[in-house]
Design a protein around this motif. Structure first.
Motif, short mmCIF file in Angstrom:
data_model
loop_
_atom_site.label_atom_id
_atom_site.label_comp_id
_atom_site.label_asym_id
_atom_site.label_seq_id
_atom_site.Cartn_x
_atom_site.Cartn_y
_atom_site.Cartn_z
N LEU A 1 36.66 -13.91 -56.51
CA LEU A 1 36.49 -13.15 -55.44
C LEU A 1 35.08 -12.35 -54.74
N ALA A 2 34.03 -12.19 -55.79
CA ALA A 2 32.95 -11.86 -56.04
C ALA A 2 31.98 -12.77 -55.16
N ASP A 3 32.19 -14.23 -55.87
CA ASP A 3 31.89 -15.37 -55.67
C ASP A 3 31.71 -15.72 -54.34
N TRP A 4 32.73 -15.19 -53.68
CA TRP A 4 33.46 -15.25 -52.47
C TRP A 4 31.99 -14.14 -51.63
N SER A 5 32.76 -13.22 -51.89
CA SER A 5 32.33 -12.28 -51.18
C SER A 5 30.31 -12.75 -51.14
N LYS B 1 28.00 -12.58 -47.91
CA LYS B 1 28.02 -11.59 -46.83
C LYS B 1 26.95 -11.53 -46.09
N ASP B 2 25.71 -12.72 -45.66
CA ASP B 2 25.53 -12.84 -45.12
C ASP B 2 25.92 -12.95 -43.31
#
Length: 139
Positions: free
Chosen positions: A115-119, A123-124
């Motif tokens: 989930l952190a990687d996806w975020s 993010k941009d």
């Protein structure tokens, strides 16, 4: 409102709620309880820290800015109860307590990392979408 009308309204409201809840009824097959736990303020931070290795209580507290001793105690207890964290107490003076992720806790840590990687990857695009949304509504 008449008693009969109130009873019918309550019955219809109950049927609508059951339909919204899905095939499992009001308990959402237990998913809501699990997601509530994972979505609380401290759980993910504790899991992320324990994914780095075994930690003592004070190490956890220092690694998670803003968490109080009480909240860390409650969070680690809940994680132990859920089978995500293992607590080991050593009979020393003062007592030493270590926390480590269980195999299920490690699988949660992997999901959190994904989930952190996806975020990070989105993010941009999310920031651009928010800017467009805000510009359309304030313009």
């Amino acid at each position: 409102m008449s008693v009969g009308h109130t009873a019918i309204t309550a019955q219809l409201s109950g049927q609508a709620a059951a339909q919204e809840a899905g095939p499992c009824g009001d308990d959402d097959c237990g998913i809501r309880d699990v997601l509530d736990r994972l979505g609380d303020r401290w759980t993910v931070l504790v899991v992320v820290e324990l994914a780095k290795g075994v930690r003592r209580f004070r190490e956890l507290q220092r690694a998670i800015p803003g968490i109080s001793q009480r909240m860390l105690t409650l969070t680690t207890r809940r994680l132990c109860r859920d089978g995500l964290v293992e607590r080991t107490a050593y009979p020393t003076i003062p007592p030493q307590v270590e926390y480590r992720l269980t195999p299920m806790g490690h699988s949660l840590a992997e999901a959190v990392a994904s989930l952190a990687d996806w975020s990070r990857g989105h993010k941009d695009a999310i920031a651009a979408s928010r800017a467009r949304w805000d510009a359309e509504r304030t313009g």
